[in-house]
Design an enzyme around this catalytic site. Structure first.
Site, short mmCIF file in Angstrom:
data_model
loop_
_atom_site.label_atom_id
_atom_site.label_comp_id
_atom_site.label_asym_id
_atom_site.label_seq_id
_atom_site.Cartn_x
_atom_site.Cartn_y
_atom_site.Cartn_z
CD GLU A 1 1.60 -2.08 -2.40
OE1 GLU A 1 1.74 -2.64 -3.50
OE2 GLU A 1 0.60 -1.39 -2.12
CE LYS B 1 -0.85 0.83 -11.54
NZ LYS B 1 0.16 1.15 -10.53
N1 PMP Z 1 2.42 -1.86 -5.85
C1 PMP Z 1 2.18 -0.59 -6.22
C2 PMP Z 1 1.78 0.39 -5.19
C3 PMP Z 1 2.29 -0.23 -7.57
O1 PMP Z 1 2.04 1.03 -7.95
C4 PMP Z 1 2.67 -1.20 -8.53
C5 PMP Z 1 2.74 -0.85 -9.99
N2 PMP Z 1 3.65 0.15 -10.29
C6 PMP Z 1 2.96 -2.51 -8.09
C7 PMP Z 1 2.79 -2.80 -6.74
C8 PMP Z 1 3.37 -3.57 -9.05
O2 PMP Z 1 2.29 -3.93 -9.84
P1 PMP Z 1 2.49 -4.45 -11.35
O3 PMP Z 1 3.31 -5.69 -11.26
O4 PMP Z 1 1.12 -4.72 -11.83
O5 PMP Z 1 3.19 -3.38 -12.09
#
Ligand code: PMP
Length: 286
Positions: free
Chosen positions: A184, A151
């Protein structure tokens, strides 16, 4: 209420919370971050978020100057200072101040930033009626180039896809991976439901392994829904009975239209509604 921001162990008023223009987080997007929620004074999946942050940092050869325990203490302290119980917390660790070159060795100390703010929820209408999404033309960055599991502060890939979504009148957008499989969304993970079976792309499809995704997978397994992680194509999206997205901000949100096609009967589906309910119960928002 004015918010106080944590930078390297000190608190600053919002207008005074500044970092150097020589910070490589700004110059090169060289850093990592987390988006986290606190529900009723408790940080949701605190350990998991901290672990993902430190894993992201490790993957980019970045040493976080405080320990994981100290990070948790600092996050709770930031909530306390701001008198927040329900909050969105942003953790940012940048490479720190360096010179104008790329070399991270010129940045002796990483910068740690914690911002806790009141959460802006998506309008309730999105949850009642469901979202419309489109597929972005720009694919998710190939994991061989920069793993989406990190991230990192390099979010342009996602931002460009989000812009494509906005141009099409959508607040979220499906991103395929470099092989053409569904990966995603720009800031959320994706799940499809067909004949009550739930499927979602595996981490190897080049996704961020969402903490909400993993939580919802646990909830689905406990509720005895068949669940698989497998590669999915646009065909699977268009023929799904239900689609929903998961993310820290969105929690569990239904999708009812994709690339102009109606999904299922065009209303948030049964499995989606059930899992949303279970999630809200888990976080104490039922
Ligand atoms: N995919 C991406 C690219 C993200 O930036 C995020 C978080 N904003 C998610 C999926 C979801 O992750 P989380 O459930 O940990 O917020």
């Amino acid at each position: 209420m004015p918010i106080k921001i944590y930078i390297d162990g000190k608190y600053y008023e919002k207008q005074d919370a500044k970092i150097s223009v020589f910070d490589h987080g700004l110059l090169y997007g060289d850093g990592v971050f987390e988006g986290i929620r606190a529900y009723n004074g408790k940080i949701f999946k605190c350990e998991e978020h901290i672990r993902r942050l430190y894993d992201s940092a490790k993957a980019i050869w970045l040493t976080v100057p405080i320990s994981e325990d100290e990070m948790a203490v600092a996050m709770y302290a930031t909530l306390e200072v701001n008198k927040l119980k329900d909050a969105y917390i942003r953790l940012v660790v940048t490479r720190g101040k360096g010179d104008l070159g790329l070399d991270p060795r010129k940045c002796p100390k990483a910068t740690v930033i914690i911002i806790a703010d009141s959460i802006t929820l998506y309008p309730e209408e999105f949850y009642q009626k469901g979202l419309e999404v489109v597929t972005a033309a720009s694919p998710r960055i190939a994991p061989e180039s920069l793993s989406p599991r990190i991230k990192s502060l390099n979010y342009l890939n996602n931002i460009l896809a989000k812009i494509e979504g906005i141009q099409a009148g959508c607040i979220e957008v499906i991103m395929l991976n470099h092989l053409g499989y569904v990966a995603e969304c720009s800031g959320d993970n994706i799940f499809l439901v067909r004949d009550s079976q739930i499927s979602t792309p595996p981490p190897e499809a080049g996704i961020l392994e969402g903490i909400t995704r993993n939580t919802v997978m646990d909830l689905a397994r406990n509720a005895k829904y068949p669940l698989v992680e497998r590669n999915l194509g646009r065909y699977d999206v268009y023929t799904a009975d239900e689609i929903f997205l998961t993310g820290t901000a969105a929690e569990v949100i239904p999708v009812v239209k994709a690339d102009g096609r109606r999904i299922g009967d065009g209303k948030p589906g049964k499995v989606t509604r059930d899992l949303r309910k279970r999630f809200l119960k888990l976080v104490g928002r039922d």
